[in-house]
Motif scaffolding. Structure first.
Motif, mmCIF file in Angstrom:
data_model
loop_
_atom_site.group_PDB
_atom_site.id
_atom_site.type_symbol
_atom_site.label_atom_id
_atom_site.label_comp_id
_atom_site.label_asym_id
_atom_site.label_seq_id
_atom_site.Cartn_x
_atom_site.Cartn_y
_atom_site.Cartn_z
ATOM 1 N N LEU A 88 59.999 -4.014 -5.924
ATOM 2 C CA LEU A 88 59.132 -4.892 -6.282
ATOM 3 C C LEU A 88 58.215 -4.186 -7.438
ATOM 4 O O LEU A 88 57.916 -4.766 -8.650
ATOM 5 N N ARG A 89 57.391 -3.200 -6.902
ATOM 6 C CA ARG A 89 56.290 -2.673 -7.999
ATOM 7 C C ARG A 89 57.144 -1.949 -8.862
ATOM 8 O O ARG A 89 56.596 -1.972 -10.179
ATOM 9 N N GLN A 90 58.307 -1.304 -8.823
ATOM 10 C CA GLN A 90 59.048 -0.591 -9.959
ATOM 11 C C GLN A 90 59.535 -1.764 -10.928
ATOM 12 O O GLN A 90 59.498 -1.595 -12.085
ATOM 13 N N SER A 91 60.051 -2.777 -10.439
ATOM 14 C CA SER A 91 60.575 -4.088 -11.502
ATOM 15 C C SER A 91 59.338 -4.596 -12.146
ATOM 16 O O SER A 91 59.354 -4.870 -13.190
ATOM 17 N N ILE A 92 58.175 -4.801 -11.587
ATOM 18 C CA ILE A 92 56.919 -5.087 -12.161
ATOM 19 C C ILE A 92 56.376 -4.130 -13.418
ATOM 20 O O ILE A 92 56.366 -4.572 -14.608
ATOM 21 N N THR A 93 56.588 -3.004 -12.994
ATOM 22 C CA THR A 93 56.271 -1.991 -14.076
ATOM 23 C C THR A 93 57.281 -1.918 -15.288
ATOM 24 O O THR A 93 56.790 -1.679 -16.119
ATOM 25 N N ARG A 94 58.591 -2.255 -14.658
ATOM 26 C CA ARG A 94 59.630 -2.009 -15.941
ATOM 27 C C ARG A 94 59.341 -3.258 -16.840
ATOM 28 O O ARG A 94 59.434 -3.177 -18.113
ATOM 29 N N CYS A 95 59.075 -4.530 -16.170
ATOM 30 C CA CYS A 95 58.874 -5.451 -16.934
ATOM 31 C C CYS A 95 57.866 -5.464 -17.940
ATOM 32 O O CYS A 95 57.677 -5.921 -19.010
ATOM 33 N N TRP A 96 56.465 -4.747 -17.360
ATOM 34 C CA TRP A 96 55.564 -4.579 -18.238
ATOM 35 C C TRP A 96 55.582 -3.572 -19.299
ATOM 36 O O TRP A 96 55.240 -3.690 -20.437
ATOM 37 N N ASP A 97 56.617 -2.910 -19.197
ATOM 38 C CA ASP A 97 57.078 -1.720 -20.082
ATOM 39 C C ASP A 97 57.677 -2.225 -21.094
ATOM 40 O O ASP A 97 57.461 -2.081 -22.253
ATOM 41 N N LEU A 98 58.585 -3.213 -20.940
ATOM 42 C CA LEU A 98 59.367 -3.978 -21.894
ATOM 43 C C LEU A 98 58.313 -5.003 -22.800
ATOM 44 O O LEU A 98 58.582 -4.683 -23.839
#
Length: 416
Positions: free
Chosen positions: A114-124
């Motif tokens: 989940l943390r990785q998905s959240i980071t990826r979304c913020w990156d986008l």
């Protein structure tokens, strides 16, 4: 300058359907999407036939309200069919997750996933890829909801923090895409989730997000009050503050300066700018935390836009001369700085320099630019000089307003 196009309501229903269909969807494609025949689509676009079932099928396929097809409501700014599909899916995810309705195939990911998905979304998001971020946020909401439901009732605080972040991301995307009602709903759900976490930082972060929605909704007094409260609530002791705390405080106090500048409150804006610069200097470098990036470069570049809003063109140009390297910033922050720089140059009547700066940004980041109103403001400020450069930039901005096929409804003029 380009000729002002008719208002959305002044087009016929058939013309509106054709505009919404755009260049990338043929009549045969729309027929397949709706289950209607090609002759029926042709008759609709020729204003010869439109039944209620046909209207409903078209609205669902084109991802708009029936009121948009009928001309009672204008389409969202800069939205093509793909954008509308993403926002419809995001809206469904926000509202369904809030009442515990999750997709049947939802599986609970681990906390690390989940943390990785959240980071990826913020990156986008910070790359200016808002449509992609919205697509990821919709999936993220379902995953965060499934993760929450998989936790024991007495061990859900961390899970609520992930769901809070997913809602906040959704609110940010919706706000930038012009879906104000969805932004308000998502930030409201984020606030409820924040109350259930064990993290004192989540509440002020969500409150600051709500202040940003207020700002874009022209609720300036409320935006400033909430931005100021968020900054106070999150202010750390500089001597013991972590980099994450400094990022949160610096970005919050800087936003308070932005809101104050939009209200023309020079004293407050200057005070908050001073605190922002002090925070950036204390950090020494740009640092990412809590879904944002802040540091000395962020403080200086954002001060350019704030001084432009305050009418301090000379200060803005002096700051611009001092900025040598913006590579530490996110793509979206660099693009926004370019817009502020172009505006400062336009205010100083440096027409050619302003158009050069604007054109470079539009060419480098067309997807980001089409969701911004500022390019049109800059071109209007530069004037009606008939130059090749002005025509080139005006053509680029022609892809920015709402709709498709070059359509520019009234909101393109009034939303600036």
């Amino acid at each position: 300058m380009e000729t002002i196009m008719p208002r959305w309501s002044e087009y016929t229903t058939g013309e509106r359907v054709k505009i919404l269909r755009g260049k990338n969807i043929r009549q045969t494609d729309l027929a397949e999407m709706t289950g209607l025949s090609v002759p029926t689509i042709q008759q609709v676009e020729q204003d010869k036939r439109l039944t209620l079932p046909t209207l409903m099928a078209l609205a669902a396929a084109l991802r708009v309200d029936t009121a948009v097809i009928l001309g009672q409501q204008e389409p969202r700014r800069a939205m093509d069919h793909g954008d509308r599909t993403t926002m419809r899916n995001l809206s469904v995810a926000v509202h369904d997750t809030a009442v515990g309705l999750l997709p049947a195939d939802s599986e609970s990911p681990s906390s690390d996933e989940l943390r990785q998905s959240i980071t990826r979304c913020w990156d986008l998001y910070w790359q200016g890829r808002y449509v992609e971020a919205g697509g990821v946020a919709a999936l993220l909401l379902a995953e965060a909801g499934a993760h929450l439901h998989a936790q024991p009732a007495d061990a859900q605080a961390e899970a609520w923090s992930y769901l809070c972040d997913a809602y906040r991301l959704s609110a940010y995307v919706a706000n930038l895409m012009g879906s104000r009602d969805l932004a308000y709903a998502a930030i409201g759900h984020a606030a409820q989730a924040a109350d259930r976490t064990a993290d004192d930082m989540r509440g002020p972060l969500v409150a600051s997000g709500r202040a940003w929605i207020y700002l874009r909704d022209a609720r300036l007094d409320e935006a400033l009050a909430l931005a100021e409260k968020s900054a106070v609530d999150i202010e750390p002791r500089f001597s013991t503050a972590t980099m994450g705390q400094l990022v949160a405080y610096g970005s919050h106090v800087n936003f308070a300066a932005v809101v104050a500048s939009r209200m023309g409150n020079k004293e407050r804006a200057t005070d908050y700018l001073s605190q922002s610069h002090a925070t950036g200097a204390r950090m020494g470098v740009e640092h990412r935390a809590h879904g944002t990036l802040f540091g000395p470069v962020s403080a200086t570049t954002q001060a350019v836009g704030i001084n432009v809003a305050l009418g301090h063109t000379g200060k803005a140009l002096t700051l611009i001369k001092s900025i040598k390297d913006v590579s530490p910033l996110s793509e979206a922050a660099r693009n926004r700085y370019a817009m502020d720089k172009a505006m400062a140059q336009a205010d100083a009547k440096q027409w050619d320099a302003s158009l050069d700066t604007l054109e470079s940004a539009l060419v480098a980041a067309p997807d980001w630019a089409r969701h911004q109103a500022l390019p049109s403001v800059i071109v209007q400020k530069v004037g009606r000089a008939s130059t090749a450069r002005l025509r080139r930039v005006s053509k680029l901005i022609g892809a920015v307003p709402p709709g498709a096929d070059g359509f520019t409804p009234a909101t393109a003029r009034t939303a600036l």
